[in-house]
Enzyme design. Structure first.
Site, PDB file in Angstrom:
ATOM      1  N   CYS A  26      43.887  28.593  34.105  1.00  0.00           N
ATOM      2  CA  CYS A  26      44.535  28.138  35.539  1.00  0.00           C
ATOM      3  C   CYS A  26      42.808  27.598  36.008  1.00  0.00           C
ATOM      4  O   CYS A  26      41.891  28.020  36.372  1.00  0.00           O
ATOM      5  CB  CYS A  26      44.028  29.901  36.153  1.00  0.00           C
ATOM      6  SG  CYS A  26      45.970  29.776  35.766  1.00  0.00           S
ATOM      7  N   LEU A  78      27.438  33.898  31.156  1.00  0.00           N
ATOM      8  CA  LEU A  78      27.386  35.708  30.891  1.00  0.00           C
ATOM      9  C   LEU A  78      27.357  35.545  29.139  1.00  0.00           C
ATOM     10  O   LEU A  78      26.757  37.126  28.462  1.00  0.00           O
ATOM     11  CB  LEU A  78      27.578  36.548  31.315  1.00  0.00           C
ATOM     12  CG  LEU A  78      27.697  36.462  33.471  1.00  0.00           C
ATOM     13  CD1 LEU A  78      28.571  37.233  33.747  1.00  0.00           C
ATOM     14  CD2 LEU A  78      26.431  37.247  33.845  1.00  0.00           C
ATOM     15  N   ILE A 124      35.802  37.702  44.017  1.00  0.00           N
ATOM     16  CA  ILE A 124      35.703  37.283  42.641  1.00  0.00           C
ATOM     17  C   ILE A 124      36.318  35.308  42.766  1.00  0.00           C
ATOM     18  O   ILE A 124      34.746  35.023  41.632  1.00  0.00           O
ATOM     19  CB  ILE A 124      37.266  38.299  41.887  1.00  0.00           C
ATOM     20  CG1 ILE A 124      37.565  39.596  42.331  1.00  0.00           C
ATOM     21  CG2 ILE A 124      36.349  37.784  40.481  1.00  0.00           C
ATOM     22  CD1 ILE A 124      35.852  40.307  42.156  1.00  0.00           C
TER      23      ILE A 124
END
Length: 419
Positions: A116, A125, A328
């Protein structure tokens, strides 16, 4: 082109069972590559992401049997081959192959992940953690090359600059067979991380602290086979709870772990949603008046970003003005213009969603722009008067097992049409 047709305005009732967690199983399947024998997963959801992962595993040489909700994988034939770009690009969670391939072979050649479009979800990360463990990263076309140059991946002390479920799981998986000890600080705490750690520990790993912000992994040389029950999908559960509150006249959602949904249920109670929590189920009554509230997403145990979109149609039934703030994923606002097509009084102001309720929704032609936006449109279509046509439904089928059958059993007038 496939589409979903809904004739809305019908009150739903009955019982719906939650399937196994999508966000667990997409990490559990790649982790099985580390095993030296057969691994069986029970409670596997029938979603297209699982089908894609099975196809990738078989292309790599694994033997796979999938019957009902039981998935049996023999990873002993898996070979160190480049991952097919087309398959990898369609699946965001394909990055979980990085950790498992590094753990088994010390190298991996993979296409960059898809999924998505929710704005920046950098894999930096993950790569920073791998580099701390002795991995070199390089790029060639659409592929990324990860290699320890013939050396065994080694343990490291890793601090996650931001809380990331994917990076936490990937690092944990890679560290399982590493030489020495790995410590992950500022780790994500989601239940799906505990689920993956449970599988690995049952295979012989030494992982401690999953579910806290410090995870310690002592590397082992071998992992054996096991059988594992996938945890219930808390996002699917929350979606059906929101749906039941929005258009239900008494709906029971089963196979629910309440402790995984505490922040979500607390916000529903703040709205005035009436429900009864049972041992492994939640019964949602027919609602009367609801109050508008503000939602702000945050990492677990806070309000899940994956639930703000499915909750939005219910918020549109509430009296008053409210705000949704997603901290987020910045692009989790794509459902807003689609809901506006249906008559919702909702807009995006300064990156925040602002709504005024109650809104009367009417059927319209809308497009699912991502998985959870698609769920929001399904709920809105069930609430709306008239016919709603949802296109781009592949996103919805990625994450909601048997959604048409489950909703039909509750009394919804919903069909999947093959054009």
């Amino acid at each position: 082109m496939r589409k979903i047709i809904i004739n809305g305005g019908k009150a739903l009732s009955g019982e719906v069972a939650v399937s196994g967690a999508k966000n667990s199983v997409v990490a559990l399947i790649p982790a099985i590559i580390l095993a030296d024998d057969i691994v069986i997963l029970d409670g596997v959801p029938a979603i297209s992401d699982v089908d894609s992962l099975i196809e990738i595993m078989e292309l790599m040489g694994a033997t796979v049997n999938y019957h009902g909700d039981t998935l049996e994988i023999d990873p002993r034939g898996v070979q160190d081959i480049p991952m097919p770009y087309g398959k990898i690009n369609s699946l965001r969670a394909s990055y979980y192959f990085y950790g498992s391939l590094l753990g088994r072979f010390g190298q991996a050649v993979v296409g960059l992940p898809g999924g998505c479009d929710l704005g920046p979800r950098p894999i930096d990360l993950h790569l920073k953690a791998f580099e701390a463990m002795g991995v070199e990263v390089s790029y060639e076309g659409e592929n990324m090359n990860l290699s320890t140059n013939g050396q065994k991946i080694h343990g490291a002390h890793i601090y996650m600059d931001t809380i990331s479920v994917g990076a936490t799981i990937n690092t944990m998986v890679a560290a399982t067979k590493a030489q020495g000890k790995t410590v992950i600080e500022n780790a994500a705490r989601e239940p799906e991380i505990i689920d993956v750690a449970t599988l690995l520990n049952n295979m012989g790993a030494h992982i401690r602290g999953a579910g806290t912000d410090i995870i310690t992994i002592q590397g082992v040389q071998k992992l054996h086979g096991t059988r594992h029950q996938v945890i219930p999908d808390r996002i699917e559960a929350g979606t059906y709870i929101a749906l039941a509150a929005a258009i239900g006249k008494g709906v029971k959602i089963t196979n629910v772990l309440y402790e995984h949904l505490e922040s979500f249920i607390a916000k529903l109670e703040e709205m005035g949603v009436r429900m009864t929590v049972e041992e492994d189920a939640i019964f949602v009554e027919k609602q009367k008046s609801l109050k508008a509230i503000t939602i702000k997403t945050s990492p677990y145990p806070g309000f899940a970003t994956d639930l703000q979109q499915p909750l939005t149609p219910l918020l549109l039934k509430a009296d008053g003005r409210g705000t949704i703030i997603d901290t987020i994923y910045e692009k989790r606002i794509n459902h807003v213009p689609e809901l506006m097509r249906m008559g919702a009084d909702i807009s995006v102001i300064g990156g925040q969603i602002v709504y005024q309720g109650p809104s009367r929704l009417t059927g319209a032609q809308v497009k699912a722009t991502d998985l959870r936006a698609g769920a929001a449109l399904v709920i809105a279509g069930l609430m709306a008067e008239g016919k709603t046509e949802i296109t781009n439904i592949e996103f919805i089928l990625r994450g909601y097992a048997s959604i048409i059958a489950k909703l039909t059993a509750l009394g919804a007038d919903i069909q999947l049409i093959e054009d």
